[in-house]
Scaffold this active site. Structure first.
Site, short mmCIF file in Angstrom:
data_model
loop_
_atom_site.label_atom_id
_atom_site.label_comp_id
_atom_site.label_asym_id
_atom_site.label_seq_id
_atom_site.Cartn_x
_atom_site.Cartn_y
_atom_site.Cartn_z
NE ARG A 1 -3.54 2.56 2.42
CZ ARG A 1 -4.58 2.81 3.19
NH1 ARG A 1 -5.05 1.88 3.99
NH2 ARG A 1 -5.16 3.99 3.19
CG ASN B 1 -10.93 -1.40 -0.95
OD1 ASN B 1 -11.91 -1.30 -1.67
ND2 ASN B 1 -10.81 -0.74 0.20
NE ARG C 1 -5.67 6.64 6.59
CZ ARG C 1 -5.84 6.79 7.90
NH1 ARG C 1 -5.17 7.70 8.57
NH2 ARG C 1 -6.72 6.06 8.55
CE1 TYR D 1 -11.11 6.36 -1.05
CE2 TYR D 1 -13.25 6.20 0.02
CZ TYR D 1 -11.89 5.92 -0.01
OH TYR D 1 -11.31 5.22 1.02
CB CYS E 1 -17.82 0.34 -0.51
SG CYS E 1 -16.97 1.85 0.00
CG ASP E 2 -16.24 1.20 5.22
OD1 ASP E 2 -15.90 2.03 4.36
OD2 ASP E 2 -15.46 0.78 6.10
CG HIS F 1 -13.92 4.00 -3.05
ND1 HIS F 1 -12.67 3.62 -2.63
CD2 HIS F 1 -14.78 3.56 -2.09
CE1 HIS F 1 -12.76 2.97 -1.47
NE2 HIS F 1 -14.04 2.92 -1.14
P1 NAD Z 1 -4.60 -5.80 6.94
O1 NAD Z 1 -3.35 -5.90 6.14
O2 NAD Z 1 -4.53 -5.44 8.36
O3 NAD Z 1 -5.35 -7.21 6.84
C1 NAD Z 1 -5.48 -7.96 5.69
C2 NAD Z 1 -5.14 -9.42 5.97
O4 NAD Z 1 -5.26 -10.13 4.73
C3 NAD Z 1 -3.70 -9.66 6.47
O5 NAD Z 1 -3.73 -10.34 7.71
C4 NAD Z 1 -3.07 -10.50 5.37
O6 NAD Z 1 -2.15 -11.46 5.84
C5 NAD Z 1 -4.29 -11.16 4.75
N1 NAD Z 1 -4.05 -11.66 3.40
C6 NAD Z 1 -3.41 -11.06 2.38
N2 NAD Z 1 -3.41 -11.83 1.29
C7 NAD Z 1 -4.05 -12.97 1.62
C8 NAD Z 1 -4.38 -14.16 0.91
N3 NAD Z 1 -4.01 -14.33 -0.36
N4 NAD Z 1 -5.06 -15.14 1.55
C9 NAD Z 1 -5.43 -14.98 2.84
N5 NAD Z 1 -5.17 -13.87 3.56
C10 NAD Z 1 -4.47 -12.88 2.96
O7 NAD Z 1 -5.56 -4.80 6.16
P2 NAD Z 1 -6.75 -3.89 6.68
O8 NAD Z 1 -6.32 -2.48 6.70
O9 NAD Z 1 -7.33 -4.43 7.90
O10 NAD Z 1 -7.78 -4.03 5.49
C11 NAD Z 1 -8.30 -5.26 5.07
C12 NAD Z 1 -9.01 -5.11 3.77
O11 NAD Z 1 -10.26 -4.47 3.95
C13 NAD Z 1 -8.27 -4.25 2.73
O12 NAD Z 1 -8.47 -4.78 1.45
C14 NAD Z 1 -8.96 -2.92 2.83
O13 NAD Z 1 -8.76 -2.17 1.68
C15 NAD Z 1 -10.35 -3.42 3.00
N6 NAD Z 1 -11.34 -2.45 3.44
C16 NAD Z 1 -12.36 -2.23 2.60
C17 NAD Z 1 -13.35 -1.38 2.93
C18 NAD Z 1 -14.42 -1.14 1.93
O14 NAD Z 1 -15.10 -0.13 2.02
N7 NAD Z 1 -14.62 -1.99 0.95
C19 NAD Z 1 -13.33 -0.72 4.15
C20 NAD Z 1 -12.27 -0.95 5.02
C21 NAD Z 1 -11.28 -1.86 4.66
C1 G6P Z 2 -13.05 3.79 3.69
C2 G6P Z 2 -13.27 3.08 2.40
C3 G6P Z 2 -12.46 1.83 2.31
C4 G6P Z 2 -11.01 2.10 2.58
C5 G6P Z 2 -10.87 2.81 3.90
C6 G6P Z 2 -9.44 3.25 4.07
O1 G6P Z 2 -13.63 3.14 4.77
O2 G6P Z 2 -14.60 2.77 2.17
O3 G6P Z 2 -12.64 1.24 1.06
O4 G6P Z 2 -10.27 0.90 2.60
O5 G6P Z 2 -11.68 3.95 3.95
O6 G6P Z 2 -9.25 3.71 5.35
P1 G6P Z 2 -7.81 3.81 5.98
O7 G6P Z 2 -8.08 4.21 7.35
O8 G6P Z 2 -7.22 2.40 5.82
O9 G6P Z 2 -7.08 4.80 5.14
MN MN Z 3 -14.69 1.44 0.33
#
Ligand code: NAD
Ligand code: G6P
Ligand code: MN
Length: 443
Positions: free
Chosen positions: A95, A149, A286, A266, A171-172, A202
């Site tokens: 990232r 994501n 970030r 976004y 998405c949240d 987004h």
């Molecule tokens: P993080 O790195 O703390 O956690 C992600 C986990 O995924 C890690 O423990 C990692 O080991 C695991 N991982 C990676 N590749 C893998 C694979 N191939 N198989 C199994 N596990 C695997 O990340 P985070 O900040 O907690 O975010 C998690 C995800 O949630 C991210 O993709 C983030 O962008 C997403 N997210 C999405 C939204 C949304 O609105 N859609 C909101 C918040 C977070």
């Molecule tokens: C929002 C979006 C997510 C994104 C997150 C990033 O919640 O909907 O898609 O992953 O923000 O937040 P962060 O705190 O990781 O920058």
């Molecule tokens: Mn999102």
């Protein structure tokens, strides 16, 4: 008859979002009873730290829920009703590069938008499809609720390569912003009103917000956004650090160019790319803030719980992110017909937009899945922006599928964050080096 008890798997068990999600699920047992809760990750060490703390939280709050964690796909995906996926392929190290490489070339560096989002997309597609395949093999009737994501590119990939799979990409951000909107006009939360919304993930706008008596709430919310964007005078909500507040403030300008609608924050990265780059700290992005903040906090709290053997005094608490995915699990399990903003194939719901585009719309959710609500025709300004963005997302998935350098160059050049084909190429060449371990070989 007693209520159905579900078995839930959290994939990406080592995620920083896992403890809050576990707390939320335990607070929701009345509406969503659980028999099993499992964690799955491919990073054993990282997951163990989170899982050992979750084990204590569950033992103290709901000893009847059977808890386990594993790195073995068969064990993880067998006997599961709902998979909640939250992978970060490449973790924070990548990232950081997604953010810093574009900045080096004077372009927006962001987790899910612009070149960084495209880079992340090409990393995520393979592992998410792998998860879908595990689910179909070991628990074919389960649903996968996917937060991983970049949701837009992941959704286009799963639509294209696993068209019949039971995955719902979510998405949240819309619900987090709706909670803010509710608070700024003196309501409790988003459930006090009903919204109409359209766009891509987004990349969207609210067109209508009415309370349950049908009263139009847009004018009052709009007044607030015109003054101070989505900033509010409370510490409530998830997105409260200074870098997020800056994004919340940007909504003021985003609203000026489209005063009829309310913007998703976004849009800033596309419509305010120049000022975003100008004001960004390009050496400390970030990703660095999270590594030094959320990641550190979550993991030290997990270790503290494990060392003390109790979570009675834990700071972990549920949040909007966790409540939204729990609502979705309830809607699917108990056919609640709740209206929720999801990522869906358009299929004519936006009448003047591509049939096969993955768009973000309010949907009605029940036991058989979801149905998007028709939004009619959208105006030229939004339509034009969305067409450019969806083309960029589709080209990125073409590039992954075909291993095509040219398609990926076009995806970057098509993106509104990138000023020229020359800059697109420079960024692409740096991203290829950074993502060698994760991307298909490009020819
Ligand atoms: P993080 O790195 O703390 O956690 C992600 C986990 O995924 C890690 O423990 C990692 O080991 C695991 N991982 C990676 N590749 C893998 C694979 N191939 N198989 C199994 N596990 C695997 O990340 P985070 O900040 O907690 O975010 C998690 C995800 O949630 C991210 O993709 C983030 O962008 C997403 N997210 C999405 C939204 C949304 O609105 N859609 C909101 C918040 C977070
Ligand atoms: C929002 C979006 C997510 C994104 C997150 C990033 O919640 O909907 O898609 O992953 O923000 O937040 P962060 O705190 O990781 O920058
Ligand atoms: Mn999102």
């Amino acid at each position: 008859m007693s209520k159905k008890e579900s078995s839930i798997l959290i994939a990406g068990g080592g995620s920083t979002y896992t403890p809050a999600l576990v707390v939320m699920l335990l607070e929701s047992l009345e509406r969503l009873p659980l028999r099993k809760l499992k964690l799955y990750d491919n990073d054993e060490e990282r997951q163990k730290t989170v899982a050992e703390a979750c084990k204590i939280i569950i033992k103290e709050r709901a000893p009847g829920v059977e808890f386990s964690y594993t790195t073995d796909p068969e064990e993880a995906f067998t006997d599961v009703d709902i998979v909640m996926a939250q992978l970060r392929v490449g973790k924070y190290a990548l990232r950081e590069l997604d953010e810093k490489i574009p900045f080096k070339h004077g372009v927006v560096g962001q987790e899910t938008c612009g070149p960084g989002g495209i880079a992340y997309g090409l990393r995520s597609l393979g592992p998410i499809i792998e998860l879908v395949d595990y689910m179909e093999k070991y628990s074919p009737n389960a649903w996968m609720l996917n937060y991983s994501n970049p949701a837009a590119i992941v959704a286009e990939g799963t639509r294209r390569f696993r068209p019949t799979s039971r995955i719902i990409n979510i998405c949240d951000m819309p619900v987090c912003l709706e909670d803010i909107m509710a608070r700024v006009i003196g309501l409790k939360d988003r459930k006090d009103f009903e919204t109409s919304y359209f766009g891509l993930n987004h990349f969207g706008w609210w067109t209508k917000i009415v309370n349950h008596e049908g009263m139009d709430l847009m004018p009052k919310i709009s007044e607030h956004v015109k003054r101070q964007g989505y900033t509010e005078n409370t510490q409530k909500g998830q997105h409260k650090e200074e870098s997020w507040l800056e994004t919340m403030r940007a909504a003021k300008e985003l609203h000026e160019i489209e005063p009829e609608f309310l913007p998703n924050t976004y849009l800033k990265y596309y419509l305010m790319a120049d000022s975003t780059v100008e004001h960004a700290n390009k050496e400390y992005t970030r990703a660095n803030e999270i590594i030094d903040g959320r990641e550190k906090d979550v993991f030290s709290e997990c270790r503290r719980i494990t060392e003390n053997g109790t979570a009675q005094d834990t700071s972990f608490k549920s949040n909007e992110h966790a409540s939204f995915i729990t609502d979705l699990a309830c809607a699917l399990t108990f056919n609640t017909k709740e209206r929720m903003i999801l990522i869906t194939e358009n299929r004519g719901a936006i009448a003047n937009f591509a049939y096969d585009a993955m768009v973000e719309l309010p949907c009605i959710v029940g036991k058989d899945g979801y149905e998007p609500i028709s939004m009619g025709e959208i105006p030229t300004f939004e339509k034009g922006l969305m067409e450019q963005q969806i083309a960029s997302e589709k080209l990125a998935v073409d590039a992954w599928e075909q291993g095509s350098y040219l398609k990926l160059w076009q995806a970057l050049a098509m993106n509104k964050t990138v000023p020229s084909i020359a800059v697109a190429k420079e960024i692409l060449d740096d991203l290829i080096v950074a993502n060698k371990e994760f991307w298909p070989e490009l020819k």
